[in-house]
Design a protein around this motif. Structure first.
Motif, PDB file in Angstrom:
ATOM      1  N   PRO A  34     -11.569   7.401  -2.267  1.00  0.00           N
ATOM      2  CA  PRO A  34     -11.324   6.300  -1.336  1.00  0.00           C
ATOM      3  C   PRO A  34     -10.511   6.772  -0.136  1.00  0.00           C
ATOM      4  CG  PRO A  34     -10.292   5.861  -3.491  1.00  0.00           C
ATOM      5  CD  PRO A  34     -10.866   7.243  -3.538  1.00  0.00           C
ATOM      6  N   LEU A  35     -10.989   6.459   1.071  1.00  0.00           N
ATOM      7  CA  LEU A  35     -10.267   6.841   2.288  1.00  0.00           C
ATOM      8  C   LEU A  35      -9.154   5.832   2.569  1.00  0.00           C
ATOM      9  CD1 LEU A  35     -13.391   7.640   4.477  1.00  0.00           C
ATOM     10  CD2 LEU A  35     -11.854   9.315   3.442  1.00  0.00           C
ATOM     11  N   GLY A  36      -8.126   6.298   3.239  1.00  0.00           N
ATOM     12  CA  GLY A  36      -6.995   5.425   3.580  1.00  0.00           C
ATOM     13  C   GLY A  36      -5.840   6.321   3.980  1.00  0.00           C
ATOM     14  N   GLY A  37      -4.642   5.860   3.746  1.00  0.00           N
ATOM     15  CA  GLY A  37      -3.473   6.718   3.965  1.00  0.00           C
ATOM     16  C   GLY A  37      -2.967   6.746   5.379  1.00  0.00           C
ATOM     17  N   LYS A  38      -3.428   5.802   6.204  1.00  0.00           N
ATOM     18  CA  LYS A  38      -2.977   5.800   7.593  1.00  0.00           C
ATOM     19  C   LYS A  38      -1.786   4.880   7.770  1.00  0.00           C
ATOM     20  CE  LYS A  38      -7.336   6.855   9.779  1.00  0.00           C
ATOM     21  NZ  LYS A  38      -8.105   6.646  10.996  1.00  0.00           N
ATOM     22  N   GLU A  39      -0.823   5.363   8.549  1.00  0.00           N
ATOM     23  CA  GLU A  39       0.298   4.530   8.961  1.00  0.00           C
ATOM     24  C   GLU A  39       0.946   3.809   7.797  1.00  0.00           C
ATOM     25  OE1 GLU A  39      -1.013   2.126  12.180  1.00  0.00           O
ATOM     26  OE2 GLU A  39      -1.390   3.862  13.458  1.00  0.00           O
ATOM     27  N   GLY A  40       1.149   4.552   6.744  1.00  0.00           N
ATOM     28  CA  GLY A  40       1.982   4.025   5.673  1.00  0.00           C
ATOM     29  C   GLY A  40       1.318   3.039   4.734  1.00  0.00           C
ATOM     30  N   ASP A  41      -0.025   2.892   4.769  1.00  0.00           N
ATOM     31  CA  ASP A  41      -0.621   1.900   3.857  1.00  0.00           C
ATOM     32  C   ASP A  41      -0.472   2.310   2.392  1.00  0.00           C
ATOM     33  OD1 ASP A  41      -2.468   3.949   4.159  1.00  0.00           O
ATOM     34  OD2 ASP A  41      -4.210   2.664   4.437  1.00  0.00           O
ATOM     35  N   GLN A  42      -0.822   3.574   2.095  1.00  0.00           N
ATOM     36  CA  GLN A  42      -0.643   4.018   0.701  1.00  0.00           C
ATOM     37  C   GLN A  42       0.841   4.102   0.353  1.00  0.00           C
ATOM     38  OE1 GLN A  42      -3.233   3.687  -0.753  1.00  0.00           O
ATOM     39  NE2 GLN A  42      -4.790   5.261  -0.522  1.00  0.00           N
ATOM     40  N   THR A  43       1.649   4.472   1.335  1.00  0.00           N
ATOM     41  CA  THR A  43       3.094   4.544   1.101  1.00  0.00           C
ATOM     42  C   THR A  43       3.625   3.184   0.670  1.00  0.00           C
ATOM     43  OG1 THR A  43       3.239   6.268   2.791  1.00  0.00           O
ATOM     44  CG2 THR A  43       5.301   5.177   2.168  1.00  0.00           C
ATOM     45  N   ALA A  44       3.225   2.138   1.400  1.00  0.00           N
ATOM     46  CA  ALA A  44       3.686   0.788   1.060  1.00  0.00           C
ATOM     47  C   ALA A  44       3.272   0.429  -0.361  1.00  0.00           C
ATOM     48  CB  ALA A  44       3.117  -0.223   2.055  1.00  0.00           C
ATOM     49  N   ASN A  45       2.030   0.717  -0.705  1.00  0.00           N
ATOM     50  CA  ASN A  45       1.545   0.338  -2.037  1.00  0.00           C
ATOM     51  C   ASN A  45       2.185   1.170  -3.146  1.00  0.00           C
ATOM     52  OD1 ASN A  45      -0.283  -1.788  -1.334  1.00  0.00           O
ATOM     53  ND2 ASN A  45      -1.602  -0.239  -0.418  1.00  0.00           N
ATOM     54  N   GLN A  46       2.416   2.435  -2.884  1.00  0.00           N
ATOM     55  CA  GLN A  46       3.048   3.281  -3.897  1.00  0.00           C
ATOM     56  C   GLN A  46       4.491   2.849  -4.160  1.00  0.00           C
ATOM     57  OE1 GLN A  46       1.333   4.942  -5.854  1.00  0.00           O
ATOM     58  NE2 GLN A  46       0.990   7.017  -5.195  1.00  0.00           N
ATOM     59  N   VAL A  47       5.263   2.684  -3.093  1.00  0.00           N
ATOM     60  CA  VAL A  47       6.685   2.352  -3.291  1.00  0.00           C
ATOM     61  C   VAL A  47       6.814   0.946  -3.883  1.00  0.00           C
ATOM     62  CG1 VAL A  47       8.961   2.183  -2.225  1.00  0.00           C
ATOM     63  CG2 VAL A  47       7.319   3.884  -1.395  1.00  0.00           C
ATOM     64  N   CYS A  48       5.996   0.017  -3.390  1.00  0.00           N
ATOM     65  CA  CYS A  48       6.008  -1.322  -3.964  1.00  0.00           C
ATOM     66  C   CYS A  48       5.573  -1.256  -5.430  1.00  0.00           C
ATOM     67  CB  CYS A  48       5.095  -2.247  -3.162  1.00  0.00           C
ATOM     68  SG  CYS A  48       5.390  -3.993  -3.469  1.00  0.00           S
ATOM     69  N   GLY A  49       4.637  -0.358  -5.725  1.00  0.00           N
ATOM     70  CA  GLY A  49       4.157  -0.188  -7.099  1.00  0.00           C
ATOM     71  C   GLY A  49       5.268   0.210  -8.049  1.00  0.00           C
ATOM     72  N   TRP A  50       6.066   1.216  -7.671  1.00  0.00           N
ATOM     73  CA  TRP A  50       7.096   1.625  -8.643  1.00  0.00           C
ATOM     74  C   TRP A  50       8.297   0.685  -8.633  1.00  0.00           C
ATOM     75  CZ3 TRP A  50       6.837   6.175  -5.006  1.00  0.00           C
ATOM     76  CH2 TRP A  50       7.966   6.348  -4.221  1.00  0.00           C
ATOM     77  N   THR A  51       8.502  -0.028  -7.504  1.00  0.00           N
ATOM     78  CA  THR A  51       9.662  -0.921  -7.432  1.00  0.00           C
ATOM     79  C   THR A  51       9.393  -2.261  -8.117  1.00  0.00           C
ATOM     80  OG1 THR A  51      10.141   0.107  -5.308  1.00  0.00           O
ATOM     81  CG2 THR A  51      11.346  -1.905  -5.822  1.00  0.00           C
ATOM     82  N   THR A  52       8.133  -2.722  -8.058  1.00  0.00           N
ATOM     83  CA  THR A  52       7.840  -4.062  -8.591  1.00  0.00           C
ATOM     84  C   THR A  52       6.778  -4.072  -9.689  1.00  0.00           C
ATOM     85  OG1 THR A  52       5.986  -4.529  -7.095  1.00  0.00           O
ATOM     86  CG2 THR A  52       8.216  -5.012  -6.270  1.00  0.00           C
TER      87      THR A  52
END
Ligand SMILES: [Zn+2]
Lengths: 419, 555
Positions: A284-302
């Motif tokens: 799956p393509l993505g990873g621009k401008e923090g989209d995966q970053t947001a989901n990863q950090v939100c994933g481990w935090t919540t």
């Protein structure tokens, strides 16, 4: 004037980290390995340095105090954008937890196509180095790959050597749905990609037939959405004959209703191929401008991806109802915080609600927000971490210049402390 | 500030104290001897009638890294059943099978744990592992870096590079990933799966490299020993979950030729093929081999009944296991010519023959291995069960009648296939303290942790003695972390940040010449961007690194 090498980019999603950038004061110039996505993103000039409250320039402390005061008076703030680095997301989630906000990454409606498929049936995926070294057949579904990431082919398909392929130039590329916008997918020896065009809205039918053919199910029509079933049969045969095929798509490019079912059909088809004595993987393509970053950090935090609310005192995920635009349109929010540290053009939705913007310097507004704080861009103004498309590799972003712009983390952390 | 803990019954295997009444003094975060002469106690806790142990250490728990986060994102319905609200001092999150990072820290601390070690840190994903662990409050943490299916090592083996070169590469990788140990998962099997091999026995060759799991185990165990790493090579063996794998495991023990080796979640590798269902317990044979071979340590990976999720680097076996996924959704990934992962939700059922026997096999293993210094209490969180089930597991080990009561409720055919009912052993408090404290610290090579003697960091847990051991271990009266009181009556009252434990073995600088070439030719990032720098751990002001000595170093 300094020259910095091996600069990683948070903009293109594919983790390019070989840029050479000239730094002249606060002016940047990409002198090696730039592309149409990265070069303008790095070179964009700084315009604003000072925060503004009600359109007037103020000190950072004044802007922070004002932002905290606005937030104190709200019952249901929404934090949209969520385009920043790992530390920025940490501070953003801490602030959301304290203020009972909704957190919503601006690319989530597209990414939702992936999350719904993942959370319903899962998938078998791969990462860029495996593509670079193993992929002998690339099937691109519904996206103009080189438009998405201009250097994808150069870096990961037409690389000179690979560990497991005799000749990388013999890899085969097939497009299904959208046709490529240029020739990046043509191999160095001139072999062109095969293209089977259809409207993206027709992909559900086309992909369903392709999966049926992979499973050996009979198809009783000759063509589907303008593509001959014989052509789809040939693709199915190639997928089954390949040693390590890779199927790629961009969730955001599948912009039609229930596109998650297309992602699911692709992912289930990949599982089917793996049950027929060969290997195949999704990418799956993505990873621009923090989209995966947001989901990863939100994933481990919540525990959930980045469309999650804290209004009950604990995180609640709803991939539909926690949509910023929906909440604004329905009058369910009473303040908007917009965080976009990467892209000055990604402005907040226009709203009459109190609005606080942490934006990349140079952001211009149809309606001046109550508070605007220009923040540094991760990987330019400060060091940080960002996830690339495969969500596995977090790249270490470098600080390239001394701009004095604060990081998203510093500003959001200060606002939280002031609450 | 001088704190005095007065009159508790102290279980401190590290100093050989087994339940004696003893006072403990804490100053500046550490345990100190009773000061000489006149001194003033700033704070005193009367621990009369209480049990005092050092903070517990989980030596194998999946608390940081990509596959755990995939497991989280895969299971929103599991989180919804266990929401955790924020308080004035704690963050919100979720619990149950794969809790959020903050909740992981709180719930471990609330059970008296003060450290946890992530056993599967992929070098290319090590940043994520450390970033997640950086968001786990209270606990100390660390990681074992995963090697053995990385193409660089496999190429070295095919090219017959010497042991010295491999040692350098292992040391370099440990430093690049900030690790305290080295783990191998299905040795070479993760790579083999990428070449479409679906199983790999101990002496079966990787179809591309011609290298066998046995070769890989031998060079890595040798590297760990020669580099002076305290923690032995941490091994998730071949054929996880396959009936008959007990033979593979016994062969693995024999084949390592006396080198130190830790076999993890051995329960999943202790299966025979006897009986009507062609599935039987190999625990007795495994325990006998462990008892005999002093170079071997194990942790159990006990399963407990209920919903959980399995997250492993073993994409080959997890792909095969997907048929048992419950709910039916699962993920596998091939990762960066480095490793892989597989995430499969599981619901272990006491009325399912296989699950019931797995439960019994784990307990048999605990009870048949004689030396508590060489066996460790784990559920392989979350793979066998979430870590929050440890108090229940401790009761099963310490209370024979309770154990037999549960045994009588599981699948009747499984009851017939286990010797559990006839095993009389009950673990003592001291043995529990060895498995979960002193032994774990010794195994990992943690200096100044896992003991209550002067000089140790003051990680201390205080329980009220209770014949119901589950109740006792569920809710400590007090937990101190680095001398700060963090838990009272089983609830977090104060939070802080723990340290990251690492070792820094030396490597010859020339190793980077070949690595540089390899990265430029085949990898997707630059060598310089791959290595994690110290400041990535410490720059946020809350993380810190604690470097432990190597064997042979002068402490
Ligand atoms: Zn494990």
């Amino acid at each position: 004037m300094a020259e910095i090498t091996e600069v990683p980019s948070p903009f293109c999603g594919i983790g390019t980290d070989d840029l050479t950038i000239q730094v002249d004061g606060v002016r940047l110039k990409v002198v090696k390995n730039g592309c149409t996505v990265n070069t303008p993103a790095f070179e964009q000039a700084i315009t604003d340095i000072r925060p503004r409250v009600d359109g007037k320039e103020v000190g950072l402390d004044v802007a922070v105090t004002k932002a905290a005061a606005l937030l104190k008076e709200t019952n249901q703030p929404v934090i949209g954008g969520c385009a920043t680095d790992v530390n920025g997301m940490r501070a953003l989630l801490a602030l959301a937890d304290r203020s009972g906000a909704v957190v919503d990454n601006m690319s989530f409606t597209g990414a939702r196509n992936n999350f719904l498929a993942l959370q319903d049936s899962g998938w078998m995926n791969t990462t860029l180095a495996e593509v670079k070294n193993r992929c002998d057949l690339l099937l691109v579904v519904g996206v103009d790959l080189e438009g998405f990431s201009p250097r994808f082919f150069e870096r990961y398909l037409w690389n000179e050597e690979s560990m497991f392929l005799e000749d990388t130039g013999k890899r085969e590329v097939i497009y299904l749905g959208k046709a490529p916008s240029g020739n990046a997918s043509t191999s160095p020896s001139g072999q062109k990609a095969s293209v089977f065009e259809c409207a993206n809205e027709d992909l559900p039918d086309v992909v369903a037939v392709l999966r049926a053919l992979v499973k050996g199910n009979p198809i009783r029509v000759d063509s589907v959405s303008g593509i001959a079933v014989a052509d789809l049969q040939a693709i199915a045969d190639k997928l089954l004959a390949a040693c390590y095929s890779v199927v790629t798509w961009a969730a955001g490019a599948l912009a039609y209703a229930q596109a998650e079912l297309t992602v699911q059909t692709i992912s289930e088809m990949i599982k089917d191929i793996n049950n027929q004595n060969t290997r195949s993987s999704g990418l799956p393509l993505g990873g621009k401008e923090g989209d995966q970053t947001a989901n990863q950090v939100c994933g481990w935090t919540t525990g959930y991806p980045a469309r999650t609310r804290f209004s009950s005192g604990y995180p609640e995920y709803d991939p539909f109802l926690n949509d910023t635009n929906l909440l604004l349109a329905n009058g369910e929010a009473d303040a908007l915080v917009w965080v976009q540290a990467f892209d000055a053009k990604a402005v907040p939705p226009v709203t009459s609600l109190p609005t606080i913007v942490l934006g990349r310097s140079g952001m211009t507004f149809a309606k001046e927000p109550d508070v605007f704080i220009p923040v540094g861009t991760p990987g330019i103004d400060h060091a940080g971490h960002a996830y690339r498309m495969d969500s596995v590799v977090a790249i270490r972003l470098k600080k390239l210049r001394e701009s004095g712009l604060p990081s998203t983390f510093d500003v959001l952390n200060a606002i939280e402390q002031a609450l | 500030m001088l704190i005095k803990l007065t009159g508790g019954a102290v279980y401190d295997p590290a100093s050989g104290i087994d339940g004696a009444k003893q006072d403990i003094y804490i100053q500046d975060g550490r345990i100190v001897d009773q000061p000489v002469g006149d001194f003033k106690v700033d704070k005193e806790c009367d621990l009369t009638g209480k049990v005092v142990m050092s903070g517990a250490i989980d030596m194998h728990t999946h608390i940081g890294g990509g596959k755990g986060n995939i497991a989280r994102i895969l299971l929103p319905e599991d989180h919804r059943a266990d929401p955790v609200a924020r308080t004035d001092i704690t963050r919100s999150g979720c619990g149950h099978a794969m809790p959020s990072t903050f909740v992981t820290g709180y719930r471990y601390a609330e059970m008296g744990y003060t450290a946890g070690f992530e056993p599967a840190v992929l070098p290319v994903n090590a940043r994520q592992a450390h970033m997640e662990m950086a968001d786990i409050p209270i606990l100390d943490k660390g990681g074992y870096v995963l090697m053995g299916s990385d193409d660089y090592l496999l190429r070295m083996l095919t090219a017959k590079k010497d042991q010295k070169a491999i040692n350098d590469y292992v040391a370099w990788t440990m430093q690049a990933a900030k690790a305290i140990g080295v783990k191998v998962v299905n040795p070479g099997g993760i790579s083999a799966f990428k070449f479409n091999q679906r199983k790999l026995d101990l002496d079966e060759q990787n179809s591309h490299y011609g290298v066998t799991p046995r070769d890989i185990l031998r060079v890595l165990a040798t590297a760990v020993k020669e580099l002076g790493i305290t923690h032995p090579l941490h091994v998730h063996g071949c054929n996880l979950g396959v009936p008959g794998n007990v033979d593979t495991t016994l062969d693995t023990i024999q084949g390592i030729g006396g080198l130190p080796m830790h076999l993890t979640h051995i329960q999943f590798h202790s299966y025979g093929t006897e009986g009507d269902f062609k599935f039987s317990s190999g625990a007795a044979a495994i325990a006998e081999a462990v008892n005999k071979n002093k170079n071997i340590t194990i942790d159990v990976g006990q399963i407990l009944f209920g919903q959980t999720v399995t997250a492993s680097g073993d994409n080959m076996r997890q792909h095969a296991n997907h048929k048992h996924a419950s709910p039916n959704k699962w993920v596998t990934m091939d990762i960066e010519c480095d490793a892989g992962c597989g995430v499969v939700p599981f619901k272990y059922k006491d009325k399912n023959f296989v699950n019931a026997l797995q439960w019994a096999i784990g307990l048999e293993t605990f009870l048949l291995v004689d030396d508590p210094w060489r066996i460790f209490l784990t559920t392989d969180h979350p793979n066998g069960a979430p870590f929050t089930s440890y108090p229940h597991l401790i009761r099963l080990l310490m209370d024979r009648s309770f154990r037999n009561e549960v045994l009588s409720t599981i699948h009747p055919e499984a009851q017939k296939m286990t010797t559990l009912a006839s095993i009389e052993r009950e673990y003592s408090l001291q043995e529990i303290a060895i498995m979960t404290r002193a032994g774990a610290a010794r195994l990992i090579g943690l200096q100044d942790r896992g003991g209550l003697g002067a000089g140790n960091w003051a990680d201390i847990t205080v329980y009220t003695d209770n014949a119901d051991r589950q109740k006792m271990f569920e809710k400590p009266d007090y937990v101190f972390k680095d001398g700060e009181l963090v838990v009272v009556d089983g609830k977090v009252i104060h939070t802080k940040w723990g340290t990251t434990h690492v070792v820094k073995p030396d490597w010859d600088a020339s190793v980077e010449k070949d690595l540089q070439k390899y990265f430029d030719r085949f990898m997707t990032m630059k060598l310089g961007n791959f290595k994690i720098s110290d400041d990535e751990i410490t720059e946020d002001g809350r993380g810190s690194l604690t470097v432990h000595p190597l064997k042979g170093d002068v402490a």
